[in-house]
Write an enzyme that holds these catalytic residues in place. Sequence first.
Site, PDB file in Angstrom:
ATOM      1  N   ALA A   1      -8.851  24.158 -55.282  1.00 11.17           N
ATOM      2  CA  ALA A   1      -7.655  24.645 -55.988  1.00 11.17           C
ATOM      3  C   ALA A   1      -7.957  25.288 -57.337  1.00 11.17           C
ATOM      4  CB  ALA A   1      -6.612  23.544 -56.173  1.00 11.17           C
ATOM      5  N   ALA A   2      -9.215  25.500 -57.662  1.00 13.59           N
ATOM      6  CA  ALA A   2      -9.522  26.172 -58.933  1.00 13.59           C
ATOM      7  C   ALA A   2      -8.969  27.594 -58.929  1.00 13.59           C
ATOM      8  CB  ALA A   2     -11.028  26.185 -59.168  1.00 13.59           C
ATOM      9  N   GLY A   3      -9.176  28.314 -57.832  1.00  8.77           N
ATOM     10  CA  GLY A   3      -8.659  29.673 -57.739  1.00  8.77           C
ATOM     11  C   GLY A   3      -7.140  29.712 -57.762  1.00  8.77           C
ATOM     12  N   ASP A   4      -6.506  28.734 -57.126  1.00 12.88           N
ATOM     13  CA  ASP A   4      -5.046  28.671 -57.132  1.00 12.88           C
ATOM     14  C   ASP A   4      -4.520  28.391 -58.535  1.00 12.88           C
ATOM     15  OD1 ASP A   4      -5.114  29.025 -54.353  1.00 12.88           O
ATOM     16  OD2 ASP A   4      -5.238  26.867 -54.006  1.00 12.88           O
TER      17      ASP A   4
END
Length: 297
Positions: free
Chosen positions: A242-245
């Site tokens: 979820a880093a990109g999210d």
Amino acid sequence: MPTVVNLGSLNVDHVYRIDHIVHPGETTTSSALTRGPGGKGFNQSIALARAGARVAHAGCLGQEASWLRDLLETENIDTSRLEMVDDSPGHAIIQVAASGENAILLHAGANHAFPSSALPAVLAGFGPGDWFLTQNETSAVPEALAAAHAAGLTVCLNPAPMDPGVLKYPLDLVDWLIVNEHEGADLTGADTPDAILAALRTRYPHSYVVLTLGADGVWCTDPAGEVTKVCSPRVQAVDTTAAGDTFIGFLLASVIAGRQLAPALELASRAAALSVTRHGAADSIPTLAEIEALQSP
């Protein structure tokens, strides 16, 4: 205040903690198993809301995972355009290695039950000034991009997970195209960040193209052809899920709030960096107050 309409996936994440990502033919054991909320759409809606944006989440969700809708509502996200259906909910099998790297296997389930015929109802009441966001984990993505553009919304696409079908999407209608290095390479055939960004800038000259490079930061080209590069804070990663999210939610919320491009990219990078120091997907996403507190002397 503008609203971000997010046509996005909702998944039940089954997260396995392991020493290393499993190799083909290998059998190994996990040290822990947790179940939690996830899906790129769900995560990006949570990130948008925690960054201060007004969000309406659209899509389809299996009845047995109604608790995911409840979680969205606890973040003050409008779920009136989220349809509950008699289908299995989407789910993900996530391996998280000791290094923090992850590998994810998706089952679309109800996420692929969204019909393009529902788009007029989803977009009703929204228009110029509002934003539309989607990923590539639901059905009707190309139709949604066209419908949102026709309605005058600012259109944002994160084409993840990438597949060959994305090449046939009406990407020329996208105002903000946000990709990582692998997705950018698949879209362009280029194999370096410079070449990827140059190819995307040539192909979509009227768009903001954002290329995320993980620990190496983020590059962005705007419709004027200017390139902005921002470094990523150095942190000890424990889980990159979820880093990109997180980055996408904070970037769009920051731009909507009126921040200039470079500060918006910097804030989004700080949010993503903080998220990887925590375990979980949506559970790892910080709030704007947390990020601002880290900047305080």
